[in-house]
Write a protein that holds these residues in place. Structure first.
Motif, PDB file in Angstrom:
ATOM      1  N   ILE A  34       0.842  -1.203   0.000  1.00  0.00           N
ATOM      2  CA  ILE A  34       0.000   0.000   0.000  1.00  0.00           C
ATOM      3  C   ILE A  34       0.877   1.254   0.000  1.00  0.00           C
ATOM      4  O   ILE A  34       0.602   2.211  -0.716  1.00  0.00           O
ATOM      5  CB  ILE A  34      -0.972  -0.008   1.201  1.00  0.00           C
ATOM      6  N   ARG A  35       1.942   1.223   0.769  1.00  0.00           N
ATOM      7  CA  ARG A  35       2.869   2.357   0.808  1.00  0.00           C
ATOM      8  C   ARG A  35       3.483   2.582  -0.580  1.00  0.00           C
ATOM      9  O   ARG A  35       3.648   3.729  -1.019  1.00  0.00           O
ATOM     10  CB  ARG A  35       3.960   2.118   1.848  1.00  0.00           C
ATOM     11  N   ILE A  36       3.799   1.527  -1.294  1.00  0.00           N
ATOM     12  CA  ILE A  36       4.362   1.641  -2.646  1.00  0.00           C
ATOM     13  C   ILE A  36       3.340   2.271  -3.596  1.00  0.00           C
ATOM     14  O   ILE A  36       3.695   3.123  -4.418  1.00  0.00           O
ATOM     15  CB  ILE A  36       4.844   0.263  -3.154  1.00  0.00           C
ATOM     16  N   ILE A  37       2.086   1.880  -3.474  1.00  0.00           N
ATOM     17  CA  ILE A  37       1.027   2.474  -4.301  1.00  0.00           C
ATOM     18  C   ILE A  37       0.982   3.982  -4.063  1.00  0.00           C
ATOM     19  O   ILE A  37       0.894   4.772  -5.002  1.00  0.00           O
ATOM     20  CB  ILE A  37      -0.342   1.821  -4.008  1.00  0.00           C
ATOM     21  N   LYS A  43      -4.108   6.184  -6.737  1.00  0.00           N
ATOM     22  CA  LYS A  43      -5.212   6.246  -5.769  1.00  0.00           C
ATOM     23  C   LYS A  43      -5.368   4.883  -5.107  1.00  0.00           C
ATOM     24  O   LYS A  43      -5.183   3.848  -5.748  1.00  0.00           O
ATOM     25  CB  LYS A  43      -6.519   6.584  -6.482  1.00  0.00           C
ATOM     26  N   LEU A  44      -5.734   4.914  -3.828  1.00  0.00           N
ATOM     27  CA  LEU A  44      -6.013   3.675  -3.122  1.00  0.00           C
ATOM     28  C   LEU A  44      -7.479   3.299  -3.306  1.00  0.00           C
ATOM     29  O   LEU A  44      -8.346   4.168  -3.384  1.00  0.00           O
ATOM     30  CB  LEU A  44      -5.715   3.817  -1.629  1.00  0.00           C
ATOM     31  N   ARG A  45      -7.716   2.000  -3.355  1.00  0.00           N
ATOM     32  CA  ARG A  45      -9.101   1.514  -3.415  1.00  0.00           C
ATOM     33  C   ARG A  45      -9.696   1.550  -2.008  1.00  0.00           C
ATOM     34  O   ARG A  45      -8.983   1.682  -1.019  1.00  0.00           O
ATOM     35  CB  ARG A  45      -9.133   0.087  -3.963  1.00  0.00           C
ATOM     36  N   THR A  46     -10.988   1.435  -1.932  1.00  0.00           N
ATOM     37  CA  THR A  46     -11.693   1.480  -0.650  1.00  0.00           C
ATOM     38  C   THR A  46     -11.201   0.390   0.294  1.00  0.00           C
ATOM     39  O   THR A  46     -11.002   0.642   1.487  1.00  0.00           O
ATOM     40  CB  THR A  46     -13.208   1.346  -0.870  1.00  0.00           C
ATOM     41  N   VAL A  47     -10.981  -0.820  -0.223  1.00  0.00           N
ATOM     42  CA  VAL A  47     -10.521  -1.910   0.647  1.00  0.00           C
ATOM     43  C   VAL A  47      -9.147  -1.615   1.223  1.00  0.00           C
ATOM     44  O   VAL A  47      -8.864  -1.982   2.368  1.00  0.00           O
ATOM     45  CB  VAL A  47     -10.523  -3.282  -0.079  1.00  0.00           C
ATOM     46  N   ASN A  61      -4.172   8.302   7.827  1.00  0.00           N
ATOM     47  CA  ASN A  61      -4.341   9.762   7.852  1.00  0.00           C
ATOM     48  C   ASN A  61      -3.542  10.423   6.733  1.00  0.00           C
ATOM     49  O   ASN A  61      -4.011  11.375   6.100  1.00  0.00           O
ATOM     50  CB  ASN A  61      -3.927  10.326   9.212  1.00  0.00           C
ATOM     51  N   GLN A  62      -2.360   9.922   6.475  1.00  0.00           N
ATOM     52  CA  GLN A  62      -1.530  10.433   5.395  1.00  0.00           C
ATOM     53  C   GLN A  62      -2.224  10.191   4.044  1.00  0.00           C
ATOM     54  O   GLN A  62      -2.271  11.077   3.189  1.00  0.00           O
ATOM     55  CB  GLN A  62      -0.182   9.712   5.425  1.00  0.00           C
ATOM     56  N   ALA A  63      -2.774   9.005   3.864  1.00  0.00           N
ATOM     57  CA  ALA A  63      -3.467   8.663   2.616  1.00  0.00           C
ATOM     58  C   ALA A  63      -4.715   9.525   2.428  1.00  0.00           C
ATOM     59  O   ALA A  63      -5.018   9.953   1.300  1.00  0.00           O
ATOM     60  CB  ALA A  63      -3.838   7.176   2.607  1.00  0.00           C
ATOM     61  N   MET A  64      -5.429   9.800   3.511  1.00  0.00           N
ATOM     62  CA  MET A  64      -6.616  10.671   3.424  1.00  0.00           C
ATOM     63  C   MET A  64      -6.208  12.078   3.016  1.00  0.00           C
ATOM     64  O   MET A  64      -6.857  12.703   2.170  1.00  0.00           O
ATOM     65  CB  MET A  64      -7.358  10.707   4.763  1.00  0.00           C
ATOM     66  N   SER A  65      -5.137  12.576   3.589  1.00  0.00           N
ATOM     67  CA  SER A  65      -4.636  13.904   3.252  1.00  0.00           C
ATOM     68  C   SER A  65      -4.227  13.965   1.778  1.00  0.00           C
ATOM     69  O   SER A  65      -4.559  14.926   1.072  1.00  0.00           O
ATOM     70  CB  SER A  65      -3.446  14.239   4.150  1.00  0.00           C
ATOM     71  N   LEU A  66      -3.526  12.944   1.308  1.00  0.00           N
ATOM     72  CA  LEU A  66      -3.128  12.876  -0.102  1.00  0.00           C
ATOM     73  C   LEU A  66      -4.351  12.838  -1.010  1.00  0.00           C
ATOM     74  O   LEU A  66      -4.384  13.516  -2.043  1.00  0.00           O
ATOM     75  CB  LEU A  66      -2.271  11.636  -0.361  1.00  0.00           C
ATOM     76  N   SER A  67      -5.338  12.075  -0.620  1.00  0.00           N
ATOM     77  CA  SER A  67      -6.552  11.943  -1.417  1.00  0.00           C
ATOM     78  C   SER A  67      -7.302  13.270  -1.531  1.00  0.00           C
ATOM     79  O   SER A  67      -7.754  13.652  -2.616  1.00  0.00           O
ATOM     80  CB  SER A  67      -7.457  10.875  -0.797  1.00  0.00           C
ATOM     81  N   MET A  68      -7.404  13.981  -0.421  1.00  0.00           N
ATOM     82  CA  MET A  68      -8.101  15.272  -0.439  1.00  0.00           C
ATOM     83  C   MET A  68      -7.330  16.307  -1.259  1.00  0.00           C
ATOM     84  O   MET A  68      -7.925  17.068  -2.017  1.00  0.00           O
ATOM     85  CB  MET A  68      -8.335  15.768   0.993  1.00  0.00           C
ATOM     86  N   GLU A  69      -5.997  16.305  -1.122  1.00  0.00           N
ATOM     87  CA  GLU A  69      -5.191  17.246  -1.901  1.00  0.00           C
ATOM     88  C   GLU A  69      -5.303  16.935  -3.393  1.00  0.00           C
ATOM     89  O   GLU A  69      -5.445  17.841  -4.214  1.00  0.00           O
ATOM     90  CB  GLU A  69      -3.726  17.185  -1.469  1.00  0.00           C
ATOM     91  N   ARG A  70      -5.275  15.669  -3.725  1.00  0.00           N
ATOM     92  CA  ARG A  70      -5.384  15.276  -5.135  1.00  0.00           C
ATOM     93  C   ARG A  70      -6.746  15.657  -5.695  1.00  0.00           C
ATOM     94  O   ARG A  70      -6.850  16.145  -6.812  1.00  0.00           O
ATOM     95  CB  ARG A  70      -5.141  13.775  -5.282  1.00  0.00           C
TER      96      ARG A  70
END
Length: 133
Positions: A34-37, A43-47, A61-70
């Motif tokens: 997941i970190r590599i993705i 983008k990460l999938r819901t699962v 939390n880091q992934a959520m922040s990245l998702s919102m910024e993107r």
């Protein structure tokens, strides 16, 4: 004391420890993938987000922040009036991230940069970008 009765118990605990170790290795492997993705800007999938929420709250939390910024970046690209505007905004966004790198590099900044670049590549392949002047 009956020695024969102790051996199966010790074998049981040994098997339980091996199972626990295997599960921990599997969790680490999944978190690494997941970190590599995220490092690739994808983008990460819901699962995958659900998995992070259960197993690594900091990375979640880091992934959520990245998702919102993107998402904010993609929305801004949709409002571009020209290809030059879209390219300028890309440069501006990457310069913001580069400015933060001066104060110390981090894995998160690399993730942010790659996420922005990936979103820009996707936008450039869209019909919306092709229709811009």
């Amino acid at each position: 004391m009956n020695v024969k009765s102790v051996q199966p118990v010790s074998e049981y605990f040994k098997a339980m420890q091996q199972s626990k170790d295997a599960r921990a290795t599997k969790d680490q492997t999944r978190l690494t993938s997941i970190r590599i993705i995220l490092m690739l800007g994808k983008k990460l999938r819901t699962v995958e987000m659900d998995y992070l929420q259960r197993h690594d709250l900091n990375l979640y939390n880091q992934a959520m922040s990245l998702s919102m910024e993107r998402q904010a970046y993609e929305d801004a690209l949709q409002h571009s009036r020209s290809k030059a505007d879209a390219n300028y905004y890309n440069t501006f966004k990457l310069m913001q991230i580069a400015e933060q790198l001066k104060h110390g590099g981090s894995e998160e900044l690399l993730m942010r940069s790659n996420s922005i670049q990936e979103a820009h590549r996707e936008f450039m392949q869209s019909s919306k970008y092709a229709s811009l002047r």
